[in-house]
Design a protein around this motif. Sequence first.
Motif, mmCIF file in Angstrom:
data_model
loop_
_atom_site.group_PDB
_atom_site.id
_atom_site.type_symbol
_atom_site.label_atom_id
_atom_site.label_comp_id
_atom_site.label_asym_id
_atom_site.label_seq_id
_atom_site.Cartn_x
_atom_site.Cartn_y
_atom_site.Cartn_z
ATOM 1 N N UNK A 21 0.813 -1.225 0.000
ATOM 2 C CA UNK A 21 0.000 0.000 0.000
ATOM 3 C C UNK A 21 0.843 1.269 0.000
ATOM 4 N N UNK A 22 2.163 1.118 -0.117
ATOM 5 C CA UNK A 22 3.051 2.278 -0.173
ATOM 6 C C UNK A 22 3.506 2.788 1.180
ATOM 7 N N UNK A 23 3.028 2.206 2.261
ATOM 8 C CA UNK A 23 3.431 2.656 3.599
ATOM 9 C C UNK A 23 4.851 2.179 3.902
ATOM 10 N N UNK A 24 5.484 2.815 4.889
ATOM 11 C CA UNK A 24 6.845 2.456 5.283
ATOM 12 C C UNK A 24 6.895 2.239 6.791
ATOM 13 N N UNK A 25 7.739 1.308 7.196
ATOM 14 C CA UNK A 25 7.959 1.055 8.617
ATOM 15 C C UNK A 25 9.085 1.950 9.121
ATOM 16 N N UNK A 26 8.876 2.543 10.278
ATOM 17 C CA UNK A 26 9.875 3.396 10.922
ATOM 18 C C UNK A 26 10.365 2.704 12.183
ATOM 19 N N UNK A 27 11.659 2.706 12.398
ATOM 20 C CA UNK A 27 12.237 2.151 13.618
ATOM 21 C C UNK A 27 13.011 3.248 14.336
ATOM 22 N N UNK A 49 6.173 8.319 33.821
ATOM 23 C CA UNK A 49 6.054 8.854 32.468
ATOM 24 C C UNK A 49 6.433 7.775 31.451
ATOM 25 N N UNK A 50 5.513 7.359 30.603
ATOM 26 C CA UNK A 50 5.845 6.345 29.596
ATOM 27 C C UNK A 50 6.694 6.936 28.477
ATOM 28 N N UNK A 51 7.472 6.105 27.832
ATOM 29 C CA UNK A 51 8.202 6.514 26.638
ATOM 30 C C UNK A 51 7.205 6.626 25.491
ATOM 31 N N UNK A 52 7.193 7.765 24.809
ATOM 32 C CA UNK A 52 6.168 8.024 23.795
ATOM 33 C C UNK A 52 6.798 8.575 22.528
ATOM 34 N N UNK A 53 6.408 8.008 21.379
ATOM 35 C CA UNK A 53 6.877 8.469 20.079
ATOM 36 C C UNK A 53 5.776 9.255 19.390
ATOM 37 N N UNK A 67 4.053 0.714 17.764
ATOM 38 C CA UNK A 67 4.145 -0.542 18.506
ATOM 39 C C UNK A 67 5.246 -0.403 19.552
ATOM 40 N N UNK A 68 4.833 -0.430 20.801
ATOM 41 C CA UNK A 68 5.793 -0.325 21.893
ATOM 42 C C UNK A 68 6.120 -1.732 22.421
ATOM 43 N N UNK A 69 7.402 -2.029 22.624
ATOM 44 C CA UNK A 69 7.771 -3.332 23.189
ATOM 45 C C UNK A 69 7.224 -3.502 24.598
ATOM 46 N N UNK A 70 7.145 -4.744 25.043
ATOM 47 C CA UNK A 70 6.648 -5.006 26.394
ATOM 48 C C UNK A 70 7.606 -4.477 27.458
ATOM 49 N N UNK A 71 8.895 -4.479 27.164
ATOM 50 C CA UNK A 71 9.875 -4.016 28.136
ATOM 51 C C UNK A 71 10.367 -5.135 29.033
ATOM 52 N N UNK A 72 11.403 -4.830 29.766
ATOM 53 C CA UNK A 72 11.995 -5.790 30.695
ATOM 54 C C UNK A 72 11.451 -5.552 32.095
ATOM 55 N N UNK A 91 13.878 -0.877 20.542
ATOM 56 C CA UNK A 91 13.419 -0.275 19.291
ATOM 57 C C UNK A 91 11.907 -0.078 19.322
ATOM 58 N N UNK A 92 11.472 1.142 19.056
ATOM 59 C CA UNK A 92 10.060 1.459 18.877
ATOM 60 C C UNK A 92 9.774 1.428 17.377
ATOM 61 N N UNK A 93 8.641 0.881 16.990
ATOM 62 C CA UNK A 93 8.326 0.800 15.564
ATOM 63 C C UNK A 93 6.974 1.441 15.278
#
Length: 200
Positions: A21-27, A49-53, A67-72, A91-93
């Motif tokens: 569809x022409x979209x791109x993934x960002x990391x 405070x959560x990490x937010x993109x 998409x935020x990872x679950x974290x450790x 990595x946040x995607x």
Amino acid sequence: MATSADKVRIRAHFEGPPAADGSRAIAVRLLIAPGWHVNANPASFESLIPTTLRTRVAGKPVRLEVRYPLGRTSAIRLQGKPLKVYENGTVLTARMPAPKLIAARADDELVLDVAVQSCSDQGTCLPPAELTTRLRPASCGFASPDVKKAPPHCPIGCSRTCTQAGRCDQPDPSAPLRIDDAHDARHHQQSTLRGHTGNR
């Protein structure tokens, strides 16, 4: 006064070829100092405070599905509950729709803002900060699949022909946006973010 920007940097790039569809993934990779971490998203407690993109094109917010990872699971506990955190290399995607990608190319800039609060592994937190980096659209940034080696005067990423001045006659439409690794110096404390400084 030290802030979270002193312990965290970010680096961003486009991952893989465009989707159908022409979209791109960002990391966006978090580069965190040894002995430090940031809160996962969602944060383990509302007071953290959560990490937010967030992203912007032409100064306007662009809503993306992140998409935020679950974290450790950290050894640090608050009210008897262990905290979820992100460590160095996390990595946040996100995926950027084709229309927004076209707008970013037209504006020649996609701005990425990451809000973080860094804390030491002993539980001491610094004031939150917003980290900013940019992806700059480039019609000729990377090699096209059908071009093994561009002529010396032709920017890598052009399709088969280009001008003697080095401009593409036929830019490769699938060429990724190149990374601007120079991080914005505007790391600043976010007064509107929730949180506190001190020991957890």
